[in-house]
Each structure stands twice: as C-alpha cells, then as structure tokens.
Design a protein around this motif. Structure first.
Motif, PDB file in Angstrom:
ATOM      1  N   MET A 228      49.779  33.278 -13.851  1.00 45.81           N
ATOM      2  CA  MET A 228      49.904  34.030 -12.608  1.00 45.81           C
ATOM      3  C   MET A 228      48.548  34.421 -12.063  1.00 45.81           C
ATOM      4  O   MET A 228      48.356  34.591 -10.876  1.00 45.81           O
ATOM      5  N   ALA A 229      47.551  34.595 -12.959  1.00 45.52           N
ATOM      6  CA  ALA A 229      46.224  35.027 -12.505  1.00 45.52           C
ATOM      7  C   ALA A 229      45.578  34.045 -11.545  1.00 45.52           C
ATOM      8  O   ALA A 229      45.046  34.421 -10.525  1.00 45.52           O
ATOM      9  N   PRO A 230      45.615  32.718 -11.824  1.00 47.26           N
ATOM     10  CA  PRO A 230      45.020  31.772 -10.886  1.00 47.26           C
ATOM     11  C   PRO A 230      45.651  31.826  -9.518  1.00 47.26           C
ATOM     12  O   PRO A 230      45.001  31.658  -8.508  1.00 47.26           O
ATOM     13  N   LYS A 231      46.966  32.115  -9.493  1.00 49.95           N
ATOM     14  CA  LYS A 231      47.643  32.193  -8.206  1.00 49.95           C
ATOM     15  C   LYS A 231      47.104  33.353  -7.386  1.00 49.95           C
ATOM     16  O   LYS A 231      46.894  33.259  -6.173  1.00 49.95           O
ATOM     17  N   LYS A 232      46.861  34.505  -8.103  1.00 50.41           N
ATOM     18  CA  LYS A 232      46.315  35.655  -7.396  1.00 50.41           C
ATOM     19  C   LYS A 232      44.916  35.365  -6.852  1.00 50.41           C
ATOM     20  O   LYS A 232      44.565  35.728  -5.743  1.00 50.41           O
ATOM     21  N   ASN A 233      44.100  34.685  -7.672  1.00 47.82           N
ATOM     22  CA  ASN A 233      42.753  34.331  -7.213  1.00 47.82           C
ATOM     23  C   ASN A 233      42.819  33.408  -5.997  1.00 47.82           C
ATOM     24  O   ASN A 233      42.030  33.520  -5.072  1.00 47.82           O
ATOM     25  N   SER A 234      43.792  32.477  -6.013  1.00 43.73           N
ATOM     26  CA  SER A 234      43.943  31.560  -4.887  1.00 43.73           C
ATOM     27  C   SER A 234      44.313  32.309  -3.624  1.00 43.73           C
ATOM     28  O   SER A 234      43.789  32.059  -2.548  1.00 43.73           O
ATOM     29  N   GLU A 235      45.254  33.294  -3.760  1.00 41.55           N
ATOM     30  CA  GLU A 235      45.633  34.081  -2.598  1.00 41.55           C
ATOM     31  C   GLU A 235      44.461  34.902  -2.089  1.00 41.55           C
ATOM     32  O   GLU A 235      44.259  35.053  -0.877  1.00 41.55           O
ATOM     33  N   ALA A 236      43.649  35.405  -3.017  1.00 43.10           N
ATOM     34  CA  ALA A 236      42.480  36.192  -2.611  1.00 43.10           C
ATOM     35  C   ALA A 236      41.476  35.331  -1.872  1.00 43.10           C
ATOM     36  O   ALA A 236      40.886  35.738  -0.870  1.00 43.10           O
ATOM     37  N   ASN A 237      41.296  34.079  -2.362  1.00 44.11           N
ATOM     38  CA  ASN A 237      40.358  33.177  -1.704  1.00 44.11           C
ATOM     39  C   ASN A 237      40.831  32.824  -0.302  1.00 44.11           C
ATOM     40  O   ASN A 237      40.050  32.752   0.642  1.00 44.11           O
ATOM     41  N   LYS A 238      42.148  32.577  -0.173  1.00 43.36           N
ATOM     42  CA  LYS A 238      42.696  32.241   1.150  1.00 43.36           C
ATOM     43  C   LYS A 238      42.468  33.386   2.127  1.00 43.36           C
ATOM     44  O   LYS A 238      42.111  33.186   3.284  1.00 43.36           O
ATOM     45  N   LYS A 239      42.717  34.604   1.631  1.00 43.42           N
ATOM     46  CA  LYS A 239      42.520  35.755   2.498  1.00 43.42           C
ATOM     47  C   LYS A 239      41.062  35.907   2.880  1.00 43.42           C
ATOM     48  O   LYS A 239      40.712  36.232   4.001  1.00 43.42           O
ATOM     49  N   ARG A 240      40.184  35.640   1.933  1.00 43.12           N
ATOM     50  CA  ARG A 240      38.748  35.744   2.195  1.00 43.12           C
ATOM     51  C   ARG A 240      38.314  34.708   3.210  1.00 43.12           C
ATOM     52  O   ARG A 240      37.531  34.996   4.112  1.00 43.12           O
ATOM     53  N   VAL A 241      38.806  33.489   3.117  1.00 41.06           N
ATOM     54  CA  VAL A 241      38.476  32.426   4.077  1.00 41.06           C
ATOM     55  C   VAL A 241      38.945  32.808   5.470  1.00 41.06           C
ATOM     56  O   VAL A 241      38.238  32.622   6.456  1.00 41.06           O
ATOM     57  N   SER A 242      40.136  33.364   5.566  1.00 37.94           N
ATOM     58  CA  SER A 242      40.669  33.771   6.865  1.00 37.94           C
ATOM     59  C   SER A 242      39.801  34.853   7.486  1.00 37.94           C
ATOM     60  O   SER A 242      39.517  34.825   8.693  1.00 37.94           O
ATOM     61  N   ASP A 243      39.394  35.819   6.652  1.00 33.91           N
ATOM     62  CA  ASP A 243      38.552  36.907   7.157  1.00 33.91           C
ATOM     63  C   ASP A 243      37.198  36.384   7.641  1.00 33.91           C
ATOM     64  O   ASP A 243      36.686  36.792   8.689  1.00 33.91           O
ATOM     65  N   LEU A 244      36.616  35.483   6.840  1.00 28.41           N
ATOM     66  CA  LEU A 244      35.314  34.916   7.230  1.00 28.41           C
ATOM     67  C   LEU A 244      35.417  34.089   8.512  1.00 28.41           C
ATOM     68  O   LEU A 244      34.546  34.156   9.379  1.00 28.41           O
ATOM     69  N   ALA A 245      36.473  33.311   8.621  1.00 29.21           N
ATOM     70  CA  ALA A 245      36.657  32.493   9.830  1.00 29.21           C
ATOM     71  C   ALA A 245      36.799  33.356  11.069  1.00 29.21           C
ATOM     72  O   ALA A 245      36.243  33.056  12.129  1.00 29.21           O
TER      73      ALA A 245
END
Length: 339
Positions: free
Chosen positions: A1-18
């Motif tokens: 489950m941890a990798p999934k959380k990291n993936s969601e965090a990365n997606k959110k971070r990419v959206s914020d940066l964009a």
C-alpha cells in the motif's frame, strides 16, 4: 500500500507544479523524469532568464523584419517566405553579436515554418500575385495627365468617361476541390480556356454605364441557335472574330452605335452641358484619329489617350468594374454547375 500512497503523492505534486508554472502536466512529467540530466547540464537555474532574453531578441527581430518588409513593399521588390526567414536569421545573428558574452551560434534561432506562420498572423502580412501593369505604374505621368486634362476641358466627374478592354475566361472552374477523408487524391481535369474580350465604359461619378462590347470567337454560338437568341436584344454589343480580340472596326462601331447615343441621352437627362471627355489607353484597337471622326453632332466628345504605364492608376473606375465582372462570373458559373 505504501508505493500506492507515494504514487498518489507524486501525482498531486506534479499537478501542483504544473499549475504553479502554467504548463501541461505531461511537460512537467518529462522535466521531472529528466531532472538528473538537466541538473548535470548546469543550466536549470538560468532557464527562465535565457528564455526571457531569447523572447526579447525574437520580438526585436520581428520589429526590424516588419520594417524591412515595408521598405521592400514601397520599392516594389518581391520577397518570398524563404527570403523572409533568411532575413530573420540574419537580423537575429546581428543582434546577438552586439550582446557581450553571446554568439550567433549559441541558442540559434532557426526561423522555422511554424514561427513564420505565427509571424504572419501577428503582423497581418500575406502573399499576393504581383501584376505586371500595377508594378510598372508611372505615378508622376498620371498626375501630369490629370492636370493637363483639367486645363484642357472644364468638366465635372459626370462628363468624364473611361473605357478599357479586359479578357475573361468565362468557363474557368476552381483549381481546388473538396473530397471525403477516405480519399487521398482526385484525378485532374483539363482546364477550359474559352475566352472572350469585354470592353467596359463608364463615367467618373459611376452613375452612367455604357452597354459593353463583347468579342467572342463565334458569331452564332450553339446556345444562341438552341434558345433562338436575338443578338440585337442582348444587353451587350456582340461581335466575333477568330481571336476574340477588339479591333478598330469593332471599337469604332461601338463608339457610334452605343457610346455616342447613350452619352447624349445621359447629358440631356441630367441637364448637363453637351461636353464629354473620353479617356482611354493607347492601344492598336483605339484609332488615334478617333476625335477627327467625331464631327458634326458628335464634336462635343473630346478624346485623350493615357500616357504609358498609367492605366490602372488613372482609371480606377473601369479597373474596379473589370474586377467585379471577373469576380461575379465564377459565381454564375457555380450556379450553372449546381443546376
């Protein structure tokens, strides 16, 4: 489950940066994916500065390029898309040389096709066909001619007439067509070159139009026989010869049978003095001794021939009328095709 959380965090971070840098998420993902390569290049901190400088250079290039295009237009020099792009590259290189610590080779401006299309949209420049007569106009001779005419005879715009001939390909069809997306091409057709010559005439005020003269290569076209057309009832004076050219005989007949009676009736209707100035170009179909033939009751007509290379500038009315007639003909031809 941890990798999934990291993936969601990365997606959110990419959206914020964009959203922060106002760029697509795909672009931001590409930057993050290649961040190590970008860091190794040593230019990450200066990307915004370099882009800003480049844009300023390109803006300056476009300003200078637009001035250069205007200069070429005034001189009458033809320029193509290739010449414009090459001039843009030269201007960019010259500007880069004047900046300390930079060279024309670094951050090269390619003046691509995409840039050219955007430049044309921003400035409004467009391509036109250069006409031989228009390109060789003698403006000074035209001005002197107008001055001499005003001294020669005291007339108003309603009493000044101009006539001119123009060729018309009346069966001309479009060179382009539309096809369905499933098809890639369409076989071409042999273009129709059925041509006639029109002689158009009107006064400077535009409220008197003389019946046109049409010269065709057939005296009695097949459609005339089929429809029982009487040429005397047409709204034009019909003449014919093998080359569909206006001859001196045809022109003289038009003067005596159409121009003189129409002008006479027009002046009487408008209560104007019986005085007319006819302006035309000096071609073989226009007899130089035409004014000498207009004697007696026709002596109120004075004839003046235009100087060389002043046709279009001195006779805008018939030039406009010729263009209108050529623009209307494809529309009428299109209606016939759809019937």
């Amino acid at each position: 489950m941890a990798p999934k959380k990291n993936s969601e965090a990365n997606k959110k971070r990419v959206s914020d940066l964009a959203a922060m840098f106002e760029m697509p998420k795909s672009t931001m993902c590409t930057i993050l994916k290649n961040k190590e390569v970008i860091k190794a290049a040593g230019v990450a901190k200066g990307v915004t500065t370099l882009t800003s400088k480049t844009l300023k250079f390109i803006e300056e290039v476009e300003k200078l390029l637009f001035v250069w295009i205007n200069e070429k237009q005034l001189v009458g020099d033809p320029i193509s898309e290739g010449i414009i792009c090459e001039k843009a590259r030269l201007l960019y290189a010259d500007l880069k040389k004047d900046v300390p610590g930079s060279s024309a080779d670094s951050d090269e401006f390619k003046a691509s096709t995409g840039w050219l299309e955007n430049f044309k949209k921003r400035t409004g420049i467009h391509s036109v066909v250069m006409h031989r007569e228009a390109a060789s106009l003698n403006v000074d001779a035209a001005a002197n001619f107008v001055k001499k005419c005003s001294e020669f005879v005291n007339t108003v715009a309603q009493q000044v007439f101009n006539c001119d001939e123009t060729g018309l390909f009346w069966k001309k069809m479009p060179r382009k067509t539309y096809i369905t997306k499933e098809e890639k091409s369409l076989p071409g057709q042999k273009p129709m070159k059925d041509r006639l010559t029109l002689l158009l005439c009107g006064n400077a005020s535009g409220d008197c139009k003389i019946k046109p003269l049409i010269v065709y290569h057939s005296e009695n076209p097949r459609v005339f026989k089929k429809k029982n057309v009487m040429k005397s009832k047409l709204n034009v004076m019909w003449r014919a010869n093998m080359k569909a050219w206006v001859t001196r005989q045809f022109f003289t007949e038009w003067i005596h049978e159409e121009f003189v009676p129409s002008v006479n009736a027009y002046l009487e209707e408008k209560n104007l003095p019986l005085k007319v100035l006819l302006v035309m170009d000096n071609v073989s179909a226009h007899p130089l001794g035409l004014e000498e033939d207009l004697v007696g009751e026709h002596s109120f007509i004075k004839v003046k021939f235009l100087p060389p290379n002043t046709l279009l500038s001195s006779s805008p009315w018939t030039s406009k009328l010729s263009q209108i007639s050529k623009n209307c003909t494809p529309r009428l031809c299109s209606r016939d095709v759809l019937r």
